[in-house]
Motif scaffolding. Structure first.
Motif, PDB file in Angstrom:
ATOM      1  N   ILE A  23      51.179  58.562 -29.501  1.00 16.55           N
ATOM      2  CA  ILE A  23      50.307  58.187 -29.014  1.00 16.55           C
ATOM      3  C   ILE A  23      50.727  58.866 -27.387  1.00 16.55           C
ATOM      4  O   ILE A  23      49.772  59.476 -26.749  1.00 16.55           O
ATOM      5  CB  ILE A  23      50.212  56.632 -28.706  1.00 16.55           C
ATOM      6  CG1 ILE A  23      49.512  56.341 -30.077  1.00 16.55           C
ATOM      7  CG2 ILE A  23      49.242  56.349 -27.637  1.00 16.55           C
ATOM      8  CD1 ILE A  23      49.410  54.858 -30.322  1.00 16.55           C
ATOM      9  N   SER A  24      51.848  58.596 -26.774  1.00 15.01           N
ATOM     10  CA  SER A  24      52.247  59.136 -25.708  1.00 15.01           C
ATOM     11  C   SER A  24      52.039  60.671 -25.447  1.00 15.01           C
ATOM     12  O   SER A  24      51.278  61.155 -24.616  1.00 15.01           O
ATOM     13  CB  SER A  24      53.454  58.833 -25.380  1.00 15.01           C
ATOM     14  OG  SER A  24      53.991  57.521 -24.960  1.00 15.01           O
ATOM     15  N   ALA A  25      52.505  61.345 -26.535  1.00 10.22           N
ATOM     16  CA  ALA A  25      52.304  62.736 -26.593  1.00 10.22           C
ATOM     17  C   ALA A  25      50.832  63.326 -26.504  1.00 10.22           C
ATOM     18  O   ALA A  25      50.378  64.170 -25.806  1.00 10.22           O
ATOM     19  CB  ALA A  25      52.949  63.338 -27.735  1.00 10.22           C
ATOM     20  N   GLN A  26      49.913  62.433 -27.335  1.00 12.24           N
ATOM     21  CA  GLN A  26      48.588  62.843 -27.482  1.00 12.24           C
ATOM     22  C   GLN A  26      48.035  62.521 -26.376  1.00 12.24           C
ATOM     23  O   GLN A  26      47.027  63.312 -25.850  1.00 12.24           O
ATOM     24  CB  GLN A  26      48.161  62.252 -28.582  1.00 12.24           C
ATOM     25  CG  GLN A  26      48.456  62.375 -29.968  1.00 12.24           C
ATOM     26  CD  GLN A  26      48.004  61.514 -31.012  1.00 12.24           C
ATOM     27  OE1 GLN A  26      47.615  60.275 -30.903  1.00 12.24           O
ATOM     28  NE2 GLN A  26      47.891  62.103 -32.448  1.00 12.24           N
ATOM     29  N   LEU A  27      48.157  61.394 -25.607  1.00 10.88           N
ATOM     30  CA  LEU A  27      47.362  61.023 -24.497  1.00 10.88           C
ATOM     31  C   LEU A  27      47.667  62.433 -23.307  1.00 10.88           C
ATOM     32  O   LEU A  27      46.788  62.535 -22.645  1.00 10.88           O
ATOM     33  CB  LEU A  27      47.737  59.786 -23.991  1.00 10.88           C
ATOM     34  CG  LEU A  27      46.797  58.366 -24.487  1.00 10.88           C
ATOM     35  CD1 LEU A  27      47.409  56.985 -24.018  1.00 10.88           C
ATOM     36  CD2 LEU A  27      45.543  58.573 -24.222  1.00 10.88           C
ATOM     37  N   THR A  28      48.819  62.451 -23.217  1.00 10.23           N
ATOM     38  CA  THR A  28      49.575  63.380 -22.142  1.00 10.23           C
ATOM     39  C   THR A  28      48.689  64.762 -22.446  1.00 10.23           C
ATOM     40  O   THR A  28      48.175  65.566 -21.537  1.00 10.23           O
ATOM     41  CB  THR A  28      50.909  63.344 -22.042  1.00 10.23           C
ATOM     42  OG1 THR A  28      51.579  62.283 -22.060  1.00 10.23           O
ATOM     43  CG2 THR A  28      51.385  64.478 -20.885  1.00 10.23           C
ATOM     44  N   SER A  29      48.734  65.117 -23.728  1.00 14.50           N
ATOM     45  CA  SER A  29      48.124  66.538 -24.299  1.00 14.50           C
ATOM     46  C   SER A  29      46.525  66.571 -23.809  1.00 14.50           C
ATOM     47  O   SER A  29      46.068  67.468 -23.275  1.00 14.50           O
ATOM     48  CB  SER A  29      48.130  66.733 -25.717  1.00 14.50           C
ATOM     49  OG  SER A  29      47.513  67.923 -25.872  1.00 14.50           O
ATOM     50  N   ILE A  30      46.180  65.295 -24.071  1.00 14.68           N
ATOM     51  CA  ILE A  30      44.466  65.312 -23.667  1.00 14.68           C
ATOM     52  C   ILE A  30      44.382  65.479 -22.144  1.00 14.68           C
ATOM     53  O   ILE A  30      43.270  66.123 -21.724  1.00 14.68           O
ATOM     54  CB  ILE A  30      43.970  63.814 -24.041  1.00 14.68           C
ATOM     55  CG1 ILE A  30      43.974  63.883 -25.488  1.00 14.68           C
ATOM     56  CG2 ILE A  30      42.507  63.402 -23.248  1.00 14.68           C
ATOM     57  CD1 ILE A  30      43.572  62.404 -26.185  1.00 14.68           C
ATOM     58  N   PHE A  31      45.331  64.834 -21.278  1.00 13.01           N
ATOM     59  CA  PHE A  31      45.185  65.047 -19.846  1.00 13.01           C
ATOM     60  C   PHE A  31      45.519  66.383 -19.593  1.00 13.01           C
ATOM     61  O   PHE A  31      44.788  67.019 -18.471  1.00 13.01           O
ATOM     62  CB  PHE A  31      45.806  63.977 -19.051  1.00 13.01           C
ATOM     63  CG  PHE A  31      45.613  62.597 -19.328  1.00 13.01           C
ATOM     64  CD1 PHE A  31      44.248  62.146 -19.081  1.00 13.01           C
ATOM     65  CD2 PHE A  31      46.312  61.705 -19.588  1.00 13.01           C
ATOM     66  CE1 PHE A  31      43.818  60.996 -19.314  1.00 13.01           C
ATOM     67  CE2 PHE A  31      45.906  60.366 -19.649  1.00 13.01           C
ATOM     68  CZ  PHE A  31      44.730  59.698 -19.563  1.00 13.01           C
ATOM     69  N   SER A  32      46.317  67.084 -20.171  1.00  5.97           N
ATOM     70  CA  SER A  32      46.629  68.596 -20.020  1.00  5.97           C
ATOM     71  C   SER A  32      45.477  69.328 -20.218  1.00  5.97           C
ATOM     72  O   SER A  32      45.003  70.315 -19.217  1.00  5.97           O
ATOM     73  CB  SER A  32      47.939  69.102 -20.964  1.00  5.97           C
ATOM     74  OG  SER A  32      48.857  68.100 -20.265  1.00  5.97           O
ATOM     75  N   VAL A  33      44.806  68.979 -21.202  1.00  4.31           N
ATOM     76  CA  VAL A  33      43.445  69.728 -21.745  1.00  4.31           C
ATOM     77  C   VAL A  33      42.494  69.712 -20.543  1.00  4.31           C
ATOM     78  O   VAL A  33      41.740  70.445 -20.176  1.00  4.31           O
ATOM     79  CB  VAL A  33      43.152  69.588 -23.045  1.00  4.31           C
ATOM     80  CG1 VAL A  33      41.718  70.197 -23.267  1.00  4.31           C
ATOM     81  CG2 VAL A  33      43.957  70.025 -24.009  1.00  4.31           C
ATOM     82  N   ALA A  34      42.324  68.305 -20.360  1.00  2.06           N
ATOM     83  CA  ALA A  34      41.175  67.908 -19.385  1.00  2.06           C
ATOM     84  C   ALA A  34      41.409  68.639 -17.886  1.00  2.06           C
ATOM     85  O   ALA A  34      40.509  69.144 -17.241  1.00  2.06           O
ATOM     86  CB  ALA A  34      41.309  66.315 -19.129  1.00  2.06           C
ATOM     87  N   LYS A  35      42.872  68.687 -17.619  1.00  3.99           N
ATOM     88  CA  LYS A  35      43.081  69.116 -16.336  1.00  3.99           C
ATOM     89  C   LYS A  35      42.650  70.595 -16.148  1.00  3.99           C
ATOM     90  O   LYS A  35      42.220  71.320 -15.520  1.00  3.99           O
ATOM     91  CB  LYS A  35      44.468  68.969 -15.773  1.00  3.99           C
ATOM     92  CG  LYS A  35      45.001  69.787 -14.707  1.00  3.99           C
ATOM     93  CD  LYS A  35      46.654  69.883 -14.822  1.00  3.99           C
ATOM     94  CE  LYS A  35      47.155  71.187 -15.698  1.00  3.99           C
ATOM     95  NZ  LYS A  35      48.758  71.287 -15.376  1.00  3.99           N
ATOM     96  N   SER A  36      43.039  71.363 -17.242  1.00  4.28           N
ATOM     97  CA  SER A  36      42.524  72.855 -17.496  1.00  4.28           C
ATOM     98  C   SER A  36      41.122  72.925 -17.469  1.00  4.28           C
ATOM     99  O   SER A  36      40.544  73.926 -16.880  1.00  4.28           O
ATOM    100  CB  SER A  36      43.331  73.282 -18.797  1.00  4.28           C
ATOM    101  OG  SER A  36      44.551  73.127 -18.663  1.00  4.28           O
ATOM    102  N   ILE A  37      40.495  72.259 -18.184  1.00  2.00           N
ATOM    103  CA  ILE A  37      39.133  72.292 -18.424  1.00  2.00           C
ATOM    104  C   ILE A  37      38.425  72.069 -16.775  1.00  2.00           C
ATOM    105  O   ILE A  37      37.338  73.072 -16.616  1.00  2.00           O
ATOM    106  CB  ILE A  37      38.357  71.483 -19.219  1.00  2.00           C
ATOM    107  CG1 ILE A  37      38.624  71.737 -20.774  1.00  2.00           C
ATOM    108  CG2 ILE A  37      36.893  71.263 -19.027  1.00  2.00           C
ATOM    109  CD1 ILE A  37      38.127  70.722 -21.486  1.00  2.00           C
TER     110      ILE A  37
END
Length: 186
Positions: free
Chosen positions: A144-158
């Motif tokens: 879950i930590s990895a998935q949430l952090t990944s979501i924020f990485s993608v959102a930051k990029s977008i």
């Protein structure tokens, strides 16, 4: 927030913020990020993977970094990356507002475009918090930590890409209007 943006629409202030923001960015891209990546044998760190990552990649990266690399990530890269999102968000929000003001559209619904860089900065902070959590919990990380952090990485990029697209479009409109005005006045 709108009043704060309007109060700071000063060309000189924006230029100084722009320079400082890009000095911080350059420092990370040229010094701290490569330093951390060296520990990982060239594997990309989580901050610079725009399309996200999975739990396996996170664990592989943290293992490859070793304790010295994880320490460098946590105490060299991330402290600087806790400053950068604020400067990015504020600077590019003000640049967007400045151009909208020059186009006489700042007092329209287009003002909300100024919030896109701030959203990028917010997502960057959430990504950083996730990375700090992951580094501090290693080797006991959760999917879950990895998935949430990944979501924020993608959102930051977008939001970052969207910010630059908005700026490019606004600058294009500004330049076109400038030359059309110049052409009609001559």
């Amino acid at each position: 927030m709108k009043n704060l943006i309007l109060k700071n629409l000063n060309g000189r202030k924006i230029i100084i913020l722009f320079i400082f923001t890009n000095i911080i960015y350059s420092f990370m891209m040229l010094i701290t990020i490569p330093k951390v990546m060296d520990y990982a044998g060239g594997m990309k760190i989580l901050d610079i993977i725009p399309n996200g990552y999975n739990f396996e990649y996170v664990n592989s990266l943290l293992h490859a970094l070793g304790s010295k690399g994880r320490h460098a990530y946590l105490y060299c890269q991330l402290p600087i990356d806790m400053i950068y999102p604020l400067f990015f968000g504020v600077t590019y929000s003000l640049i967007t507002a400045y151009i909208l003001n020059k186009l006489n559209t700042l007092e329209t619904h287009l003002f909300y475009l100024c919030y896109v860089p701030l959203l990028s900065g917010l997502c960057d902070y959430l990504e950083n918090i996730g990375i700090i959590t992951i580094l501090n919990r290693y080797p006991e990380n959760s999917i879950i930590s990895a998935q949430l952090t990944s979501i924020f990485s993608v959102a930051k990029s977008i939001f970052t890409i969207t910010s630059f697209i908005i700026l490019t479009l606004l600058l294009s409109v500004f330049v076109i209007k400038f030359f059309l005005k110049k052409k009609t006045s001559t």
